[in-house]
Scaffold this active site. Structure first.
Site, PDB file in Angstrom:
ATOM      1  N   THR A   6       1.010  -1.068   0.155  1.00  0.00           N
ATOM      2  CA  THR A   6       0.238   0.181   0.208  1.00  0.00           C
ATOM      3  C   THR A   6       0.765   1.244  -0.038  1.00  0.00           C
ATOM      4  OG1 THR A   6      -1.952   1.156   0.877  1.00  0.00           O
ATOM      5  CG2 THR A   6      -0.045   0.362   2.449  1.00  0.00           C
ATOM      6  N   GLY A  25       0.031   6.004  -6.770  1.00  0.00           N
ATOM      7  CA  GLY A  25      -1.083   5.315  -7.259  1.00  0.00           C
ATOM      8  C   GLY A  25      -0.672   5.065  -8.847  1.00  0.00           C
ATOM      9  N   CYS A  45       2.879   2.692  -8.811  1.00  0.00           N
ATOM     10  CA  CYS A  45       3.112   1.552  -7.955  1.00  0.00           C
ATOM     11  C   CYS A  45       1.917   0.547  -8.158  1.00  0.00           C
ATOM     12  CB  CYS A  45       3.010   1.895  -6.474  1.00  0.00           C
ATOM     13  SG  CYS A  45       3.108   0.435  -5.357  1.00  0.00           S
ATOM     14  N   THR A  97      -0.747   0.141  -5.376  1.00  0.00           N
ATOM     15  CA  THR A  97      -1.502   1.209  -4.622  1.00  0.00           C
ATOM     16  C   THR A  97      -2.503   1.839  -5.528  1.00  0.00           C
ATOM     17  OG1 THR A  97       0.523   1.965  -3.517  1.00  0.00           O
ATOM     18  CG2 THR A  97      -1.081   3.557  -4.092  1.00  0.00           C
TER      19      THR A  97
END
EC number: 3.4.25.2
Length: 176
Positions: free
Chosen positions: A2, A157, A160, A163
Site C-alpha cells: 500500500t 498510485g 506502484c 497502490t
C-alpha cells in the site's frame, strides 16, 4: 502492500492512504480503510502491511494510548517494545504511521519508533514515490498538507501496482 503518507504543514497534520488490498499479485479489495482516528479523534494512524496484523496493532496501540493518557510518544515506545519482545506480536507484519497535534512517528516491528525529518512519513510499497513527490511539493510550493498528501498518493498510485486511487484521508490541527 500500500502507500501511506503523512505531512505536517501550516498548523495541519494529514495522513492519507490508498485502499487496495492484494493477495499475491491479485487485487482482492479496492476500498480498505487503512487510515483511521484513534483515542477520541486526537490521534490519526495509518498502516502498511498485512491487514489483519495492522488491525491487531491498531487495537494494541489504542490500548497503549489509553494507558498513557494519549501521550503519543510513550504509547508508541511501549507498543514497539511489546511488538519486539512478544513472540506472537513479533510475527505481525505491518508498519504504522501515527500522528497527533505534536508529533508524527513511524512504528516498526523491529522496535523502532522514528520521528522523521520534516515530519514527512511515507511507508508501504509506494512510499518512495510518494515521499519524493511530497518532498518536492513541500520544498517548492506553498500548498497545504492535505493537497500534498492527495498529490503524493496520486503519483504513487500511478506508479506502484500495489497502490490505487481510492483514498482515505484524515487530518488534525497541529501545534508543530
Amino acid at each position: 502492500m500500500t502507500t501511506i503518507v503523512s505531512v505536517r504543514r501550516n498548523g495541519q497534520v494529514v495522513i492519507g492512504g490508498d485502499g487496495q488490498a492484494t493477495l499475491g499479485n491479485t487485487v482482492m479489495k479496492g476500498n480498505v480503510k487503512k487510515v483511521r482516528r484513534l483515542y477520541n479523534d486526537k490521534v490519526i494512524a495509518g498502516f502498511a502491511g498485512g491487514t489483519a496484523d495492522a488491525f491487531t496493532l491498531f487495537e494494541l496501540f489504542e490500548r497503549k494510548l489509553e494507558m498513557h493518557q494519549g501521550h503519543l510518544v510513550k504509547a508508541a515506545v511501549e507498543l514497539a517494545k511489546d511488538w519486539r519482545t512478544d513472540r506472537m506480536l513479533r510475527k505481525l507484519e505491518a508498519l504504522l504511521a501515527v500522528a497527533d497535534e505534536n508529533a508524527s512517528l513511524i512504528i516498526t516491528g523491529n522496535g523502532d519508533v522514528i520521528q522523521p525529518e520534516n515530519d514527512l512519513i511515507a511507508i508501504g510499497s509506494g512510499g518512495p514515490y510518494a515521499q519524493a513527490a511530497a518532498r518536492a511539493l513541500l520544498e517548492n510550493t506553498d500548498i497545504g498538507a492535505r493537497d500534498i498528501v492527495e498529490k503524493a498518493l496520486g503519483i504513487a498510485g500511478d506508479i506502484c501496482i500495489y497502490t490505487n486511487h481510492n483514498l482515505t484521508i484524515e487530518e488534525l490541527s497541529s501545534k508543530a
